[in-house]
Design an enzyme around this catalytic site. Structure first.
Site, PDB file in Angstrom:
ATOM      1  N   ASP A 283      -0.357   8.361  -3.519  1.00  0.00           N
ATOM      2  CA  ASP A 283       0.380   7.320  -4.217  1.00  0.00           C
ATOM      3  C   ASP A 283       1.368   6.712  -3.222  1.00  0.00           C
ATOM      4  OD1 ASP A 283       1.377   5.625  -6.180  1.00  0.00           O
ATOM      5  OD2 ASP A 283       1.431   7.183  -7.702  1.00  0.00           O
ATOM      6  N   TYR A 284       2.084   5.688  -3.650  1.00  0.00           N
ATOM      7  CA  TYR A 284       2.873   4.861  -2.753  1.00  0.00           C
ATOM      8  C   TYR A 284       3.900   5.691  -1.969  1.00  0.00           C
ATOM      9  CZ  TYR A 284       4.802   0.395  -1.200  1.00  0.00           C
ATOM     10  OH  TYR A 284       5.192  -0.687  -0.446  1.00  0.00           O
TER      11      TYR A 284
END
Length: 744
Positions: free
Chosen positions: A277-278
């Site tokens: 994820d980011y």
């Protein structure tokens, strides 16, 4: 110079022309790659045109041309994407094409209901169609990878990202996960894109419902309650998985080898690639497990293949390789998995296969797609209360439409609609005026802002930039038109961005400023309908006591205005059923139907407090509206259960005055087992259509797989004994027919 620019493209064309297998092609390509180019394939960078994280730096075309980028995040626009792909294919040494990823969570420009709302349709075919249309539209603009489906089981309505998933049940969540993977990926044709299952794993169990927070649970609970949708998506062939922000067994998921390699790859046999994820590799350092170099090495060794926007792999892996902290084999394995995904998408055969400039006008936001979105939205609405059959409304007289969602265009699509074009979408007011044109008059007023809380105003408007008006002026206008009207429709609830990522709430009640206006409108003594807009379960105990008719309309997407009117005025009968339990009070959270029994049960629906039993002093244990609940404009009757071996059947009769759909639900309870088992578990459902007066026999086959569970040793077993079989319209015991099945 021109010859050099096309050298990479010609190399790829020569390799693909050899008729090699996928493995041979990738092996040949990797034999020509430098270490730096291999690490470049592991690097996912943000485009800058749409940013969902905290960073806003745009990639330079020169970096792509140097072969240092494997994929791009959230770039919209045919020409923009072509420019990036040109840099990769025509200017880099080997011409390896980019993957273009985007958060196509519930549609592209045609926006479908938020995923939580879609799940309330219990219509797997329609959900698969929504994903298929989303893929068709996104690929028309060059996007070939979506960060969806989100399959996290979420039991706590305070967690804003409950809006992105399919609710609280692992069986239903698994079936929806499979449907969405099929819809997105198909057979990897030009109108399909690669799915990315998120967030692996347990993200929906964040403590206190606070986003990005700690998760801690037993492995037995993981396997029985939280893992099934991930496993189902993996078995359905999802091309990629995304790691979650939280820890699992005190190790961040992105660096958790047991989670990524032992469970996902070895136990479940999954073959795709894993992306973070980011910037979650960078966040490993904040969990206290070392600096960026250490975090990057841990993530790679655990099985994480692609680094989303942290820059950890690009900055540190070559140094870690020199120092022996990672191996060339580990870098090669990650690179190979990403190249395999690009091969499966057909990018090596044609890097521009998703860049057909004629497709946008032909495939995006078409009448056919809008019709499908409107149909799905109508199926997702859940009728919670309908006193004295106030609904459906007649198209006559004067209708007062009041509330912050009455004439609000920017919020109709809901959270996580990053490619939406709100100017194309109708407001509820516009849709209602069309629906009653020539038959009734629509009077409209905003009435109030969403909230008077300045913090919530700021949070809710972070992306959507909602305009906040003068409270006194809006109030007086609303009361004025309400006095003039024959019936009042209140469009109230959350703003779109009050649910979704980083949108946790501690109080799930209707905001005071809206509730105060609703109280005044009810005091006028006129028929009143509440349309509750929300991205999560909300507390409506007061509304249940005072409002004659309530319908949860969630956020229904680009066509939701027309869809609401379809149901409100009876062109369609409401058929949605809750996939989350709606609490009586926020303090009940996390609340879910399939709980384990307690040694001192108070009994489902017990109204009175009893000393030394497991209950609250102030409210009942159970939900205000239980899992599976939803009313119709008609009435369905259920016969007793008939058991014929492993086949359970009931006869369902439409005993009302409207043709309508019913969702017949099967629950099972393992009466005696080697570990404590839930009081009931959904194990089957069928959505059927019955004309008024029509009856139908509905059958369920009770297979071994439906009766199995993971025991104390994490063995998937079927233990002989008695099983309660329950069939009915929702999970409430008072509505379920029962029978006992004995398994030898």
């Amino acid at each position: 110079m021109k010859k050099q620019l096309f050298m990479g493209l010609m190399l790829l064309m020569s390799l693909t022309a050899m008729g090699q297998t996928r493995d041979q092609f990738i092996s040949d390509l990797m034999s020509k790659m430098t270490v730096e180019e291999k690490i470049g394939q592991l690097n996912l960078m943000p485009a800058g045109s749409i940013t969902t994280g905290v960073r806003k730096d745009s990639p330079r075309l020169e970096i792509i041309a140097q072969g240092k980028v494997g994929a791009i995040l959230n770039m919209k626009g045919f020409e923009n994407i072509r420019r990036l792909q040109d840099a990769a294919v025509k200017r880099s040494r080997l011409g390896i094409p980019l993957m273009i990823g985007m958060d196509v969570v519930h549609g592209y420009e045609t926006i479908f209901p938020i995923p939580l709302a879609q799940s309330c349709s219990w219509d797997l075919e329609a959900i698969e169609q929504c994903a298929r249309i989303a893929a068709k539209e996104a690929t028309a603009d060059g996007v070939n990878w979506t960060y969806s489906p989100m399959v996290d089981i979420a039991l706590d309505a305070r967690w804003g990202r409950i809006a992105e998933g399919s609710g609280e049940d692992p069986f239903l969540g698994s079936r929806i996960a499979e449907a969405m993977v099929r819809g997105y990926q198909g057979s990897y044709g030009v109108e399909n894109m690669m799915a990315c299952v998120k967030h692996y794993a347990l993200y929906g169990a964040a403590e206190a419902g606070r986003d990005y927070n700690t998760v801690d649970m037993s492995h037995i609970r993981m396997y029985n309650q939280f893992f099934p949708p991930y496993k189902a998506a993996a078995k359905a062939g999802a091309g990629s998985f995304m790691t979650s922000f939280n820890v699992v067994d005190y190790i961040p998921a992105t660096a958790n080898r047991w989670l990524l390699d032992d469970v996902l790859r070895k136990q479940w046999g999954w073959k795709g690639f894993i992306v973070t994820d980011y910037a979650s590799i960078e966040e490993i350092t904040k969990h206290g497990l070392g600096d960026l170099q250490q975090a990057s090495a841990m993530a790679l060794k655990a099985g994480t293949d692609m680094d989303m926007c942290a820059g950890g792999y690009a900055k540190t892996l070559q140094q870690s390789l020199k120092e022996g902290k990672v191996t060339m084999a580990e870098i090669d394995q990650a690179c190979r998995r990403i190249l395999e995904a690009k091969y499966d998408l057909g990018l090596f055969k044609d890097p521009y296969r998703f860049l057909d400039e004629k497709r946008h006008d032909r495939d995006v936001y078409t009448e056919e797609n809008r019709k499908a979105a409107r149909e799905m939205a109508a199926k997702s609405f859940v009728l919670l209360k309908n006193e004295n059959q106030l609904l459906p409304l007649k198209k006559q007289g004067k209708i007062a439409l009041i509330g912050p969602m009455a004439d609000n265009r920017i919020n109709m699509a809901g959270t996580w609609s990053v490619a939406a074009v709100p100017d194309k979408y109708s407001t509820l007011k516009e849709a209602m005026m069309r629906a009653v044109h020539g038959k009734a008059t629509v009077l409209c007023a905003q009435g109030c802002n969403f909230t008077s809380d300045s913090l919530l105003q700021d949070a809710g408007s972070h992306y959507r930039k909602t305009a906040w008006g003068d409270p006194a002026k809006m109030h007086d206008e609303a009361i004025g038109i309400a006095k003039e009207a024959d019936v009042i429709v209140c469009a109230m609830g959350e703003e779109a961005e009050m649910s979704g990522e980083s949108s946790s709430r501690t109080d799930l009640q209707l905001f005071d400023v809206q509730k105060n206006l609703l109280t005044e409108l009810l005091a006028l003594g006129k028929p009143l309908v509440l349309l509750n807009f929300s991205g999560r379960p909300t507390v409506m105990t007061w509304e249940q006591q005072h409002v004659p008719a309530i319908m949860n309309v969630w956020f229904g997407g680009s066509e939701s205005g027309d869809a609401i009117c379809d149901v409100l005025f009876g062109d369609k009968s409401p058929s949605g059923k809750l996939t989350v339990s709606l609490p009586q009070a926020t303090g009940q959270e996390p609340l879910y139907y399939n709980q384990l029994p307690t040694g001192r049960p108070a009994g489902e629906g017990a109204e009175k407090f009893s000393k030394f039993l497991s209950n609250y002093l102030d409210v009942r244990n159970d939900a205000l509206y239980p899992f599976g609940y939803g009313l119709s404009y008609t009435h369905f009757e259920y016969s007793d259960i008939r058991l014929n071996g492993r086949t359970a059947s009931v006869t369902v009769t439409n005993a009302g005055n409207y043709d309508a759909d019913e969702i017949v639900q099967l629950y099972i309870h393992d009466v005696v087992a080697s570990i404590s088992r839930p009081t009931k578990e959904l194990k089957g459902f069928q959505r059927i259509h019955l004309k008024k007066g029509e009856s139908r026999e509905v059958k369920f086959e009770i297979t071994d797989d439906l009766l199995k569970f993971y025991n104390y040793n994490l063995e998937n077993v079927l233990e002989p004994g008695d099983f309660e079989i329950m069939i009915g319209p929702d999970s409430s015991l008072k509505h379920l027919r029962k029978a006992t099945l004995t398994v030898q």
